[in-house]
Scaffold this motif. Structure first.
Motif, PDB file in Angstrom:
ATOM      1  N   GLY A 180      -0.813 -10.190  -3.618  1.00  0.00           N
ATOM      2  CA  GLY A 180      -0.899  -8.795  -4.045  1.00  0.00           C
ATOM      3  C   GLY A 180      -1.603  -8.605  -5.373  1.00  0.00           C
ATOM      4  N   MET A 194       5.858  -5.245   6.492  1.00  0.00           N
ATOM      5  CA  MET A 194       4.620  -4.970   5.765  1.00  0.00           C
ATOM      6  C   MET A 194       4.659  -3.580   5.131  1.00  0.00           C
ATOM      7  SD  MET A 194       1.834  -6.427   4.797  1.00  0.00           S
ATOM      8  CE  MET A 194       1.430  -7.734   5.949  1.00  0.00           C
ATOM      9  N   ASP A 195       5.245  -2.631   5.851  1.00  0.00           N
ATOM     10  CA  ASP A 195       5.393  -1.291   5.287  1.00  0.00           C
ATOM     11  C   ASP A 195       6.278  -1.331   4.049  1.00  0.00           C
ATOM     12  OD1 ASP A 195       3.843  -0.083   7.322  1.00  0.00           O
ATOM     13  OD2 ASP A 195       5.567  -0.098   8.661  1.00  0.00           O
ATOM     14  N   THR A 198       4.215  -2.892   1.052  1.00  0.00           N
ATOM     15  CA  THR A 198       3.246  -1.968   0.461  1.00  0.00           C
ATOM     16  C   THR A 198       3.950  -0.805  -0.245  1.00  0.00           C
ATOM     17  OG1 THR A 198       3.003  -0.839   2.595  1.00  0.00           O
ATOM     18  CG2 THR A 198       1.401  -2.559   2.065  1.00  0.00           C
ATOM     19  N   SER A 199       5.096  -0.388   0.268  1.00  0.00           N
ATOM     20  CA  SER A 199       5.810   0.723  -0.368  1.00  0.00           C
ATOM     21  C   SER A 199       6.316   0.334  -1.749  1.00  0.00           C
ATOM     22  CB  SER A 199       6.984   1.179   0.506  1.00  0.00           C
ATOM     23  OG  SER A 199       8.048   0.249   0.481  1.00  0.00           O
ATOM     24  N   GLY A 201       4.716  -1.920  -3.650  1.00  0.00           N
ATOM     25  CA  GLY A 201       3.605  -2.394  -4.456  1.00  0.00           C
ATOM     26  C   GLY A 201       3.479  -3.896  -4.534  1.00  0.00           C
ATOM     27  N   LEU A 203       2.308  -5.732  -2.093  1.00  0.00           N
ATOM     28  CA  LEU A 203       0.930  -5.765  -1.614  1.00  0.00           C
ATOM     29  C   LEU A 203       0.363  -4.356  -1.765  1.00  0.00           C
ATOM     30  CD1 LEU A 203       1.239  -7.874   1.675  1.00  0.00           C
ATOM     31  CD2 LEU A 203       0.355  -8.651  -0.531  1.00  0.00           C
ATOM     32  N   LYS A 204      -0.938  -4.272  -1.969  1.00  0.00           N
ATOM     33  CA  LYS A 204      -1.584  -2.967  -2.128  1.00  0.00           C
ATOM     34  C   LYS A 204      -1.929  -2.384  -0.756  1.00  0.00           C
ATOM     35  CE  LYS A 204      -4.719  -4.815  -4.882  1.00  0.00           C
ATOM     36  NZ  LYS A 204      -4.127  -6.117  -5.267  1.00  0.00           N
ATOM     37  N   LYS A 205      -1.754  -1.075  -0.633  1.00  0.00           N
ATOM     38  CA  LYS A 205      -2.022  -0.432   0.651  1.00  0.00           C
ATOM     39  C   LYS A 205      -3.473  -0.588   1.080  1.00  0.00           C
ATOM     40  CE  LYS A 205       1.695   2.970   0.433  1.00  0.00           C
ATOM     41  NZ  LYS A 205       2.077   4.398   0.459  1.00  0.00           N
ATOM     42  N   ASP A 206      -4.388  -0.663   0.102  1.00  0.00           N
ATOM     43  CA  ASP A 206      -5.795  -0.756   0.480  1.00  0.00           C
ATOM     44  C   ASP A 206      -6.249  -2.188   0.754  1.00  0.00           C
ATOM     45  OD1 ASP A 206      -5.821  -1.790  -2.076  1.00  0.00           O
ATOM     46  OD2 ASP A 206      -7.247  -0.324  -2.900  1.00  0.00           O
ATOM     47  N   GLN A 207      -5.319  -3.144   0.678  1.00  0.00           N
ATOM     48  CA  GLN A 207      -5.714  -4.515   0.994  1.00  0.00           C
ATOM     49  C   GLN A 207      -5.159  -5.011   2.316  1.00  0.00           C
ATOM     50  OE1 GLN A 207      -2.524  -6.851  -1.885  1.00  0.00           O
ATOM     51  NE2 GLN A 207      -4.361  -7.965  -1.351  1.00  0.00           N
ATOM     52  N   VAL A 208      -4.320  -4.187   2.966  1.00  0.00           N
ATOM     53  CA  VAL A 208      -3.727  -4.626   4.231  1.00  0.00           C
ATOM     54  C   VAL A 208      -4.437  -3.974   5.404  1.00  0.00           C
ATOM     55  CG1 VAL A 208      -1.498  -5.051   3.142  1.00  0.00           C
ATOM     56  CG2 VAL A 208      -1.920  -2.845   4.227  1.00  0.00           C
TER      57      VAL A 208
END
Length: 393
Positions: A180, A194-195, A198-199, A201, A203-208
């Motif tokens: 991330g 995964m949700d 990303t929620s 932070g 992992l970034k939403k724009d990297q998955v």
């Protein structure tokens, strides 16, 4: 239906042989013929004939495998009735030590075999199913409002889902959090964990990228530049040993370390609990011991799984090597049970934590969970035999 051949009478003084009264259905008596399992002691702990349905029907979440339902396939007797069209197998339900419990077990394949209909949904469209095994425990949370289920044990204390990466391309990455901190694309099959990542932070939403299909093709084509979702019990072995175009190790981390999702768990419809309770009191310990027996002697079950997947023409290969690796990792990562804890027992505080983590995720997806959902709505330990542990710990 297979029947036992009637044996011939003993020869007397090397003269005439008395003709045995047979039924004409003799299978030949070859040594290679599989014999029936001995019956469990009548009324004993593994005699299920009085308390359980004549055939216990279980809907699984995928093709036959070792990780998610190996303990169930462990219970299949050798005299299997395989329906290649319906993608199901029925056999005598055999307890530890080869004892015939007096009932049959029917295991139905899921996933591609039923059009990817979730197990819990399938249970509510087919009331002949007694037990279901959802792909992930959080499915029960997601469907708690409209299609509730109650887990009667866990087959895995920890879900084996992982994110994998190439250590050569990403030498500084040691964890999912490290990924991330980079711009590395993470390709995955849609899944609630995964949700959650990303929620928060992590992992970034724009990297998955949710367009993954479980195949290694994109990872290999990218030369390991991307990360990908997978399963700790199969994929690292497949990538290194069975992919000629890759053929080297990958690193991974369990999503469980951020999102404590138990692994596949046999569930019932809560409305059926009173009716099934006498059966479950005996059946659950049999499954618990089956999980132990699988870990101690996996080869016969692996062979059955391979045979069934071949017969069902499963769209994903499964080798002996993958089966052995699955069992090794189930032990090495303490996936089956926490050390010293009973096999199949739920940690209700962990379940409560998962409700708190997953609830907002499903709420954001317009899939609200049951109001006031508690661990007791989702799991019960009342049928667990607390003496059954791995390694007799």
């Amino acid at each position: 239906m297979r029947r036992k051949a009637v044996p011939l009478a003993a020869a007397v003084a090397m003269l005439s042989v008395l003709a045995a009264c047979g039924d004409g259905d003799d299978d030949g008596g070859d040594d290679g013929k599989k014999s029936a399992s001995p019956a469990a002691e009548a009324g004993g702990a593994t005699d299920l004939s009085k308390e359980c349905p004549e055939t216990i029907v279980v809907q699984t979440a995928w093709w036959p495998d070792i990780t998610s339902a190996g303990a169930m396939y462990q219970l299949l007797g050798d005299d299997m009735d395989v329906d290649a069209n319906a993608k199901k197998v029925t056999a005598p339900l055999v307890a530890s030590g080869g004892k015939d419990t007096g009932v049959k077990l029917e295991l139905r394949s899921g996933g591609p075999a039923i059009g990817f209909n979730p197990t819990s949904s399938q249970m509510y469209t087919d009331d002949s199913i007694h037990l279901g095994i959802p792909q992930g425990f959080d499915e029960a949370i997601q469907n708690s409002g409209k299609q509730p289920t109650l887990a009667v044990m866990s087959l895995l204390a920890k879900n084996p889902q992982v994110i994998m990466w190439d250590p050569e391309k990403h030498p500084d990455v040691k964890s999912i959090e490290d990924i991330g901190r980079t711009d590395t694309t993470v390709v995955y099959v849609p899944t609630p964990y995964m949700d959650y990542l990303t929620s928060k932070g992590i992992l970034k939403k724009d990297q998955v990228d949710s367009s993954g299909d479980g195949s290694p093709a994109r990872f290999v084509a990218a030369g390991g530049a991307i990360a990908t979702s997978g399963y700790a019990t199969e994929d690292p072995y497949i990538y290194e040993k069975e992919l000629p175009d890759w053929g080297k190790p990958v690193e991974s981390q369990l999503a469980y370390e951020y999102y404590p999702n138990p692994g596949p768990s046999p569930v019932i419809r809560p409305a059926d609990k009173a009716e099934l309770a006498p059966c479950l009191k005996k059946l659950v310990p049999v499954i618990q011991q089956g999980a132990v027996d699988l870990m101690e002697n996996p080869d016969p079950v692996i062979d059955k799984v391979i045979e069934l997947r071949d017969t069902f023409k499963a769209d994903q290969p499964f080798s002996k090597g993958v089966g052995k690796y699955s069992v090794e990792q189930m032990g090495a990562l303490d996936l089956v049970a926490d050390p010293g804890k009973p096999v199949g027992e739920f940690d209700t505080e962990r379940v409560r934590e998962l409700i708190d983590l997953a609830g907002p995720v499903f709420e954001a997806q317009k899939k609200p969970i049951k109001d006031g959902l508690t661990p007791e709505d989702l799991v019960t330990n009342e049928f667990i035999d607390t003496s059954i542990t791995l390694g007799g710990e």
